[in-house]
Structure formats: C-alpha cells, structure tokens
Design an enzyme around this catalytic site. Structure first.
Site, PDB file in Angstrom:
ATOM      1  CB  CYS A 248      31.958 -12.761 -20.748  1.00 39.80           C
ATOM      2  SG  CYS A 248      31.314 -12.527 -19.069  1.00 39.80           S
ATOM      3  CG  HIS A 333      33.881 -17.502 -19.645  1.00 40.00           C
ATOM      4  ND1 HIS A 333      34.858 -16.622 -20.061  1.00 40.00           N
ATOM      5  CD2 HIS A 333      33.105 -16.801 -18.775  1.00 40.00           C
ATOM      6  CE1 HIS A 333      34.698 -15.454 -19.459  1.00 40.00           C
ATOM      7  NE2 HIS A 333      33.630 -15.540 -18.677  1.00 40.00           N
ATOM      8  CD  GLU A 335      37.191 -18.600 -21.877  1.00 37.92           C
ATOM      9  OE1 GLU A 335      37.201 -17.993 -20.789  1.00 37.92           O
ATOM     10  OE2 GLU A 335      36.191 -18.617 -22.624  1.00 37.92           O
TER      11      GLU A 335
END
Length: 362
Positions: A248, A333, A335
C-alpha cells in the site's frame, strides 16, 4: 432519541441524519468503503487518519466490538457514517456495541443518512471534505474547504522500535511503520519471522545496521509524495541489496524513491472486492484495498521496474517488481483481514527472497 445531525460537503450538499457515538463537530476528508464485513478492522486502520468513513454496506455493528480483531489500539478515523447501526449485536466474543465504542474513544458518528446517495455523489464528484455538525448554518466554509491531512505518517507511526517474535524465528525482518495494520505483523510472525518494528524516520543506515534478512514497508495514510525524507532513505535502502516487500503506502513510497510518480485518485479504492490482475499470468485476484493515491504506470521506467499487477476496473498500477534490486511491492493488502487472502502467497515470495539472500551471504 438521538439528536439530529448533518453532514455538509464542500460542494454545498447537505445530508441529514442522527448522531451516534461521541457528540462533536468535526471536519475531515469524506471517503467510502464497499466492504461488507470487517468494520472493526476498518475503524482501527491507521490509513484512515484524517478521514471520515462512509460504509456503503447498510447495516453495521451486528457482531459487536471485538478488541482481538483490531488493526491498531485506537480508532484513527475522524468520524463514522452508516445507514443503520445494530443496537443488539450477537457474537460470543462481543464486548459491546458500536455506539458505546465510538463514545468511549471520542469519535462522532452519523446514522440514518442516505448512504447510497452519498456514495454516488463521491463517485461522481470525487472525494471531498465534509463537516459533521448540528446546524448547517454553523459551517466555517474556509476551514471546511481548506482542510488538509498533514503529517499523517509521523502521527500514526510508532515512537520507538519494538520487537515481536515467534518461538523459533527463521528470519529477521525490519518492518517500517508508516501506520501499520497489525495483521501484517501477525502474518510475518506466522511465517516464522522475528519482526523489529521501526519508526517512520529510521534511516537506511540504521536499518542496515540491524542486519535484517529483509525489510517490509507498511501501509499508512496521506499523500505519499509529501514524505520526502522517507523517500530519500528508501532510495538508499534500494541500493543495500536487502530484500524489500512493500504494501500500500510502502508500495507508493518505494516507487517515488525509484523516480516514478503518484497521483490522487478521484475516489480511491476502499473495500474487499477490488480485482487485481497478475500481468504475467492473466489471473485475477480479488483483493482488499484502502488507498486514495496510485503509482502512475506511465512513469515507471522499464529499465528499473515492471508493473506486475493492474486494477481490472481502472487499469491503475497494483504492483511492481524491481529489476536492479530484490524488491517487489503491491498496492493491495495480501494480509487482508477481514477480506480475501487470495494473495497471501506473496509472503512466501518474500521468504524465498530472504532465503536467496542468505545463500548469497554464505
């Protein structure tokens, strides 16, 4: 009965609703997310610093407040806007309702607003500043239109280094904290990494002195181009040969360090259903995203890096692979929590890069 409240946008439009959470007036940048789950992760995501969040999904708070799911220790957004909040959450892990939680941390909210009309306006006209108030006649138009998110990374980053480690670590990772989501740390720990979390202003020399196996660049808030000191240090870090993985804001900052450019998107990508295409295989992954800026693909020097992913909706850059350094970054993202983890394999790629580095050092 909750008091009446208003959202006044910088273009002069007014939305009426009712207050919940803390009763306070606030000016912030108004953004929307299309996420259908994960409102707790959204509220505690530091990337929303200086922004008021509009939830496109109509009912929020049905599973209550669960601190174990937070992405940080506090709510970092300025305000919260929903169509309806659930007054009687049902979840065995819940420790309260969303209204009480917002009150406890001093964050104001509005509900009962026509969020469909509001989201449509932001999509058509672009993200803009807004003010939550009790009377539209009280709006300070100079303050509203002049509002800017400033020093966001410095405000969201940790103030001193700290270490988290699994029982038997296989790798040592230096994690640059630009406003991290805790699930990045959790994923690294799960991968067997000892994680040293470092403040945003840690120098490249200080990172190298730790002799990490790799460096992770975290997500975070604000305009990436304003972070000139960080960008200068990342330019040095690219030359160390350390494996680098950016997510990001970390993706955007490393791109700027490599000489590429970023720009603000009309209304950004925020939600759990953003399609990102792997340009090497053509495969599309559904990803979780939260950003208002993007790397401009046309400014990427092909001798320095290659665009690895793009967004299927607007073709913006979603990832880069660097050619002269062991580094890769993604805008989304991998994760994600809550959200799809289809791209969690990128952590395995990072581990392989660190393994390769270890072999070279033997």
């Amino acid at each position: 009965m909750e008091k009446q409240g208003y959202l006044v946008l910088a273009d002069g439009s007014v939305y009426r609703g009712r207050r919940f959470g803390a009763e306070a007036d606030v000016i912030a940048e108004v953004v929307f997310t299309t996420a259908t789950t994960g409102y707790l992760e959204t509220l505690t995501d530091r990337s929303y610093c200086g922004q008021m969040i509009v939830q496109a999904f109509p009912l929020i708070g049905n599973y209550g407040v669960i601190p174990e799911d937070f992405e940080s220790g506090e709510i970092e957004c300025s305000a919260y806007i929903v169509r309806e909040w659930c007054r009687h959450p049902s979840n065995f892990r819940s420790q309260g309702d969303i209204d009480s939680f917002l009150k406890s941390v001093g964050v104001p909210g509005l509900y009962g607003i026509d969020t469909r009309a509001l989201v449509r306006s932001l999509r058509e006209n672009g993200v803009m500043n807004g003010m939550i108030c009790s009377d539209p006649a009280d709006v300070d138009w100079n303050a509203l239109r002049g509002y800017r998110i400033e020093n966001a990374v410095a405000r969201m980053s940790c103030k001193a280094p700290y270490v988290e480690s699994p029982e038997h670590p296989r790798y040592r990772v230096a994690l640059m904290d630009y406003g991290i989501k805790e699930n990045i740390v959790r994923m690294l720990l799960k991968c067997g990494c000892e994680v040293t979390v470092l403040p945003y202003n840690t120098t490249a020399e200080e990172v190298a002195a730790l002799q990490p196996d790799g460096v992770m660049l975290s997500n975070g808030p604000g305009d990436p181009s304003e972070n000139t000191a960080i960008i200068a240090e990342l330019e040095k870090l690219l030359k160390t040969g350390l494996p680098i993985f950016g997510i990001c804001l970390g993706h955007q900052l490393l791109a700027l360090a490599a000489g590429f450019q970023t720009a603000k998107l009309k209304y950004g990508h925020r939600g759990e259903n953003q399609p990102a295409r792997d340009l090497s295989t053509g495969r599309v992954y559904i990803t979780s995203q939260n950003h208002g800026y993007a790397v401009l693909s046309e400014t990427v020097n092909p001798d320095v890096a290659a665009v690895a992913f793009d967004n299927c909706n607007d073709r913006t850059c979603e990832g880069l692979i660097y050619k002269n350094a062991p580094a890769f970054t993604v805008q989304f993202h991998p994760e994600a929590c809550a959200g799809p983890q289809d791209t969690a394999f990128l952590f395995d790629r990072f581990l392989r890069m660190m393994d390769d580095r270890k072999k070279e050092d033997r």
